[in-house]
Design a protein around this motif. Structure first.
Motif, short mmCIF file in Angstrom:
data_model
loop_
_atom_site.label_atom_id
_atom_site.label_comp_id
_atom_site.label_asym_id
_atom_site.label_seq_id
_atom_site.Cartn_x
_atom_site.Cartn_y
_atom_site.Cartn_z
N CYS A 12 -9.44 -26.68 -1.02
CA CYS A 12 -9.44 -28.26 -0.43
C CYS A 12 -10.29 -29.18 -1.32
O CYS A 12 -10.29 -29.97 -1.71
CB CYS A 12 -9.99 -28.47 1.18
SG CYS A 12 -8.40 -27.94 2.12
N ARG A 13 -11.44 -28.37 -1.62
CA ARG A 13 -12.28 -28.84 -2.31
C ARG A 13 -11.87 -29.21 -3.94
O ARG A 13 -12.24 -30.04 -4.79
CB ARG A 13 -13.77 -28.29 -2.32
CG ARG A 13 -14.35 -28.68 -1.16
CD ARG A 13 -15.95 -27.93 -1.18
NE ARG A 13 -16.06 -26.64 -1.25
CZ ARG A 13 -16.16 -25.47 -0.60
NH1 ARG A 13 -16.10 -26.12 0.81
NH2 ARG A 13 -15.99 -24.31 -0.78
N TYR B 245 -0.36 -38.74 0.86
CA TYR B 245 -0.62 -37.57 0.73
C TYR B 245 -1.10 -37.09 2.28
O TYR B 245 -0.54 -36.08 2.63
CB TYR B 245 -2.32 -37.19 0.24
CG TYR B 245 -2.81 -35.87 0.39
CD1 TYR B 245 -2.67 -35.25 -0.64
CD2 TYR B 245 -3.70 -35.68 1.29
CE1 TYR B 245 -3.31 -33.72 -0.47
CE2 TYR B 245 -4.28 -34.22 1.49
CZ TYR B 245 -4.04 -33.64 0.63
OH TYR B 245 -4.41 -32.10 0.75
N SER C 142 -7.34 -31.95 -1.20
CA SER C 142 -8.21 -32.94 -0.79
C SER C 142 -9.00 -32.61 0.39
O SER C 142 -8.52 -31.79 1.08
CB SER C 142 -7.40 -34.14 -0.42
OG SER C 142 -8.17 -35.15 0.31
N THR C 143 -10.19 -32.93 0.26
CA THR C 143 -11.21 -32.64 1.38
C THR C 143 -10.79 -33.28 2.59
O THR C 143 -11.28 -32.77 3.69
CB THR C 143 -12.36 -33.07 1.13
OG1 THR C 143 -12.37 -34.63 0.64
CG2 THR C 143 -13.27 -32.59 -0.08
N ALA D 192 -2.48 -34.10 -6.60
CA ALA D 192 -3.21 -34.55 -5.04
C ALA D 192 -3.77 -35.92 -5.02
O ALA D 192 -3.55 -36.82 -4.29
CB ALA D 192 -3.97 -33.47 -4.81
N TYR D 193 -4.71 -36.33 -6.30
CA TYR D 193 -5.21 -37.61 -6.55
C TYR D 193 -4.24 -38.72 -6.54
O TYR D 193 -4.18 -39.83 -5.89
CB TYR D 193 -5.82 -37.67 -7.80
CG TYR D 193 -7.30 -37.12 -7.87
CD1 TYR D 193 -8.12 -37.36 -6.64
CD2 TYR D 193 -7.96 -36.44 -8.87
CE1 TYR D 193 -9.21 -36.88 -6.50
CE2 TYR D 193 -8.94 -35.91 -8.89
CZ TYR D 193 -9.87 -36.10 -7.84
OH TYR D 193 -11.23 -35.56 -7.48
N GLU E 236 -3.01 -39.37 -2.98
CA GLU E 236 -3.87 -39.99 -2.39
C GLU E 236 -4.25 -41.32 -2.88
O GLU E 236 -4.47 -42.44 -2.11
CB GLU E 236 -5.39 -39.30 -2.65
CG GLU E 236 -5.44 -38.15 -1.61
CD GLU E 236 -7.01 -37.76 -1.74
OE1 GLU E 236 -7.60 -38.45 -1.03
OE2 GLU E 236 -7.39 -36.84 -2.46
N LYS F 274 -2.16 -43.08 3.56
CA LYS F 274 -1.98 -42.42 2.21
C LYS F 274 -0.77 -41.44 2.34
O LYS F 274 -0.53 -40.90 3.28
CB LYS F 274 -3.27 -41.86 1.81
CG LYS F 274 -4.44 -42.25 1.72
CD LYS F 274 -5.66 -41.61 1.01
CE LYS F 274 -6.82 -42.49 0.75
NZ LYS F 274 -7.99 -41.66 0.25
N GLU G 222 0.57 -33.50 3.44
CA GLU G 222 -0.05 -32.66 4.11
C GLU G 222 0.66 -32.15 5.40
O GLU G 222 0.41 -30.97 5.77
CB GLU G 222 -1.37 -33.70 4.87
CG GLU G 222 -2.21 -32.92 5.36
CD GLU G 222 -3.57 -33.81 6.13
OE1 GLU G 222 -4.48 -33.79 5.51
OE2 GLU G 222 -3.33 -34.40 6.74
N ARG H 39 -4.75 -30.63 -8.59
CA ARG H 39 -5.84 -31.71 -8.07
C ARG H 39 -5.24 -33.09 -8.79
O ARG H 39 -5.64 -34.11 -7.75
CB ARG H 39 -7.05 -31.44 -8.75
CG ARG H 39 -8.24 -32.13 -7.91
CD ARG H 39 -8.10 -32.29 -6.62
NE ARG H 39 -9.46 -33.03 -6.03
CZ ARG H 39 -9.43 -33.61 -4.90
NH1 ARG H 39 -8.17 -33.62 -4.33
NH2 ARG H 39 -10.43 -33.97 -4.46
#
Length: 824
Positions: free
Chosen positions: A276-277, A229, A281-282, A210-211, A214, A227, A234, A207
């Motif tokens: 994803c949550r 991401y 990423s959402t 992933a941040y 993002e 982004k 993605e 996570r």
């Protein structure tokens, strides 16, 4: 993710700074660069940020913003290239590079190596964010003034771009095509695959990375769609997911277990949303949802639904409601109309309905059982009520057909509610399938009417009002599916007439309740004639009472005079042609010759009735009446007389023996000549009187089960019975279900009636519209008649031609686009 850089208050410049001379940029930069290094090496505790801010402030104020901006960018670039990136490369496990070259590692080895790289990148990213937030505080005035005035990205934004370019995207030494970013993406994808396969991974570490992706952008304007991401990671994630779920789908299909497939699909969708949550990423949630639905479900759904041993057919047959609910859910993901599921359900209904129809056809085509007394049972005064006799074989098959269809309907109603969420599209499909197989069975109307008939005579006995209402509602449910409602009406009137005239209905309230339900379901027009039948019965009761009063007023003192209860039926409202057995072989129905004393009463009533209703004509239906006789049996022990309840024809036959000397006989031919009773009716009634074991009022020679034309009949003076009142039941002529010839006769009459209705509808439409195109006329007539039956277009065209020949209509327009005009 780290909080964005703060925006503190900028103090107004002091007058001494504004009035001071030129600044020494190199000296001030050396001081600032030294401080920036201290910040990056985490030794900022001794620094005076206010002093550093003033230096940067003064440089910008003295028009040194551009060199300051460039120097800071250069510093950050050097720091990332020579300090940060080497540390990450040092932490990069060699095994990950080996994987790039095709080496095979165990899951544990890949996880450990991947987590080491992820942790190194996470630390570098967090440090860079922290340091740049502090640097931004020092250079706040430069960002606000110089960057804003010159449309330059803030120093924080510029440094993020440098992290992207000089840490993630710079090729590795000796590997021009491999970057830290490409290795990072493969590590994340590998970790996610392990997670999908049930291995434990460090979701928090994933996570954080992933941040990081993002927080980085492709361009300096930092738009959402740019982004890193979204633009870089993605697409690779979705492509890998497509491949994974395509392979998993093929594997699950190969197992051939539809329930297992549905569970996996539903769980996969839930897992991806949770991933994803909590891990990625959402932003990816709707996209990965589409991948799962498209690759795992949509690609294989038709095959899963049609699996023979575990698919929808198996689920429906074995009431696997939870499995059906799952397959409905996954179908709704990829097909809002659930077409594949609907096709499978419809196909199974048609198969099961076809089986029900086949069973009924086999039963209706079976050899008839031994004739039984089904029109009137035997009941004696003083005796205990006899158990209800079972219905004959073919009538039982008819009732079973209705029960089976209703049971199937109840099953699918339950499935629709519990598993298919009362889906409107599926409900429509189910309704259409039931309608198709019900109307595909040519005896559906007759069998449904028999179902009501048996229940009105026996089935509702002992039931509560609620139970009766439920029973009637079930039958009405089936009536909704029948398209040829005129055919049903004909059979229902036929069976109802017998119940009313024979007084066989258990409850007249239930009969009227049934009429009310049919009126609500199919309209007033459908029930008008049936309601008229009830009115005739009510009027007949009053008429009989008036006649008896009339007889008493005449002062007739004949104690032997027979009493008459009469039912006067409106010929156009009652199915007189269908109420009795068929006379196909005898031409028009013959008139029965009644005994003199009976004929005298008959003429008396005719005079009484016609005096009240001049211009009407009465036709006596001997086959539908009953009579009570008192018979004397010389060898009966005790009381010699017994009361006999017989049919009208039986009464006529028995009264022939009143004037016959003891021991004398009447031949079949003599009885027929003296009564003029039709052959088939005469045989049935003689069977009841001379063959039925418990009611042998006559003796037949020679004795056999069948009545033949050369038989002789004697009055049975030796007849005995312990009961005072004896009911002689008439042997039924086979079954209540019509045979092939009767069926053809009914269809012929229905076709004739339909032709008349079609002509009436055409004339009614044209009279109102005056002129219509051919297709419009066809459409409007079909719409008018659909509630009664499904009109045949060929018959419609024939009726139009017939009306043209009889000059009700005339053609207008050309042959290519025909139209018609009404001729008054």
């Amino acid at each position: 993710m780290f909080a964005g850089r703060g925006r503190g208050k900028i103090r107004p410049p002091r007058r001494t700074l504004l009035n001071s001379g030129e600044v020494d940029f190199e000296q001030d930069w050396r001081s600032l660069s030294s401080s920036l290094r201290e910040i990056h090496t985490k030794n900022a505790s001794t620094l005076s940020f206010e002093e550093l801010y003033r230096k940067a402030y003064k440089l910008v104020l003295k028009k040194k913003g551009e060199p300051l901006y460039n120097k800071v960018k250069e510093f950050e670039q050097n720091w990332l290239a020579h300090e940060v990136r080497p540390r990450i490369l040092d932490d990069l496990p060699f095994s990950l590079l080996a994987v790039q070259d095709g080496a095979q590692l165990s899951a544990n080895e890949r996880r450990d190596a991947g987590e080491k790289l992820l942790q190194s990148l996470k630390s570098a990213w967090e440090d860079h964010n922290l340091c740049m937030n502090m640097t931004t505080d020092v250079l706040m005035y430069m960002d606000r003034v110089y960057c804003s005035d010159n449309r330059k990205p803030s120093i924080f934004t510029a440094s993020m771009g440098q992290f992207r370019d000089h840490v993630l995207r710079t090729p590795l030494p000796d590997r021009d095509t491999v970057t830290i970013a490409s290795i990072l993406y493969k590590v994340i994808l590998d970790q996610i695959r392990m997670d999908r396969e049930g291995d434990i991974i460090n979701t928090a570490l994933l996570r954080s990375c992933a941040y990081m992706l993002e927080g980085l952008y492709e361009t300096e304007d930092e738009q959402e769609q740019n982004k890193l991401y979204i633009t870089s990671f993605e697409p690779e994630f979705l492509a890998a997911s497509q491949e994974y779920y395509r392979s998993q789908g093929e594997s699950l299909v190969a197992k051939g277990d539809a329930s297992d497939f549905c569970r996996h699909a539903r769980q996969a969708a839930l897992n991806e949303q949770d991933r994803c949550r909590s891990t990625l990423s959402t932003l990816t949630a709707p996209k990965i949802k589409f991948v799962v639905e498209d690759e795992l479900v949509k690609r294989h759904l038709p095959e899963i639904i049609s699996l023979e041993s575990t698919g929808v057919k198996y689920m429906l047959d074995n009431d696997r409601l939870s499995d059906l609910e799952m397959i409905y859910e996954i179908s709704s993901w990829v097909d809002p109309k659930k077409e594949e599921l609907k096709k499978a359900v419809q196909k199974r209904i048609l198969e099961q309905g076809g089986d029900i129809n086949s069973t009924a056809k086999e039963a209706s085509g079976a050899p008839p059982t031994r004739p039984e007394k089904v029109e009137r049972g035997k009941a004696d005064e003083g005796a205990k009520p006899a158990a209800e006799k079972p219905v004959n074989q073919q009538t039982g098959a008819a009732i079973k057909w209705v029960d089976d269809v209703l049971e199937l309907k109840g099953k699918y109603d339950h499935i629709l509610e519990k598993s298919l969420q009362s889906d409107q599209g599926l409900q429509t499909g189910i309704t259409r399938s039931f309608s198709d197989f019900i109307n595909g069975f040519d005896r559906s109307s007759e069998y449904l009417s028999l179902f009501f008939d048996e229940n009105m005579k026996k089935g509702i006995k002992g039931k509560t009002e609620t139970e009766v209402d439920l029973l009637l509602d079930r039958g009405i449910t089936l009536l909704r599916y029948i398209s040829d409602k005129d055919m049903f009406e004909r059979y229902y009137k036929k069976h109802l007439s017998r119940r009313l005239l024979m007084k066989r209905s258990v409850s007249m309230d239930a009969e009227r309740q049934m009429i009310s339900k049919m009126k609500l379901e199919v309209g007033n027009t459908f029930t008008q004639r049936i309601e008229s039948m009830f009115r005739d019965m009510s009027v007949s009761e009053d008429l009989t009472a008036s006649y008896k009063k009339h007889v008493r007023s005449l002062g007739d003192t004949d104690s032997q005079r027979a009493e008459l209860d009469v039912n006067v039926l409106t010929a156009t409202m009652w199915p007189l042609d269908a109420m009795g057995p068929s006379h196909r072989d005898e031409g028009a129905r013959s008139t029965c010759i009644f005994p003199t004393e009976i004929d005298r009463i008959k003429q008396s009533f005719e005079k009484f009735y016609l005096d009240k209703h001049s211009g009407r004509q009465l036709t006596w239906q001997g086959n539908m009446g009953t009579a009570d006789l008192r018979a004397y049996f010389s060898e009966m022990k005790g009381k010699k007389t017994r009361e006999l309840n017989v049919s009208t024809y039986c009464m006529v036959i028995l009264m022939l023996f009143n004037d016959l000397p003891s021991g004398q006989f009447l031949s079949y031919e003599e009885i027929q000549a003296r009564t003029n009773i039709p052959d088939n009716e005469l045989m049935r009634n003689l069977q009841s009187l001379a063959v039925a074991p418990k009611t042998r009022i006559l003796v037949k020679e020679p004795m056999s089960k069948d009545v033949k034309r050369d038989d002789k009949f004697y009055f049975n003076e030796k007849f005995t019975s312990q009961f005072q009142r004896i009911k002689v039941g008439v042997v039924a002529s086979g079954n209540k279900v019509e045979d092939r010839d009767e069926r053809q006769e009914t269809e012929k009459r229905i076709e004739l009636e339909r032709g008349q209705m079609i002509e009436a509808a055409i004339v009614r439409t044209m009279k109102q519209r005056k002129e219509l195109k051919h297709q419009q006329l066809i459409t409007e007539v079909i719409q008018q008649l659909t509630a009664r039956f499904s009109p045949d277009v060929t018959l419609l065209k024939k009726k139009i031609e017939s009306l043209i020949e009889r000059e009700y209509l005339e053609r207008v327009g050309d042959l290519d686009r025909p139209a018609y005009r009404y001729m008054a």
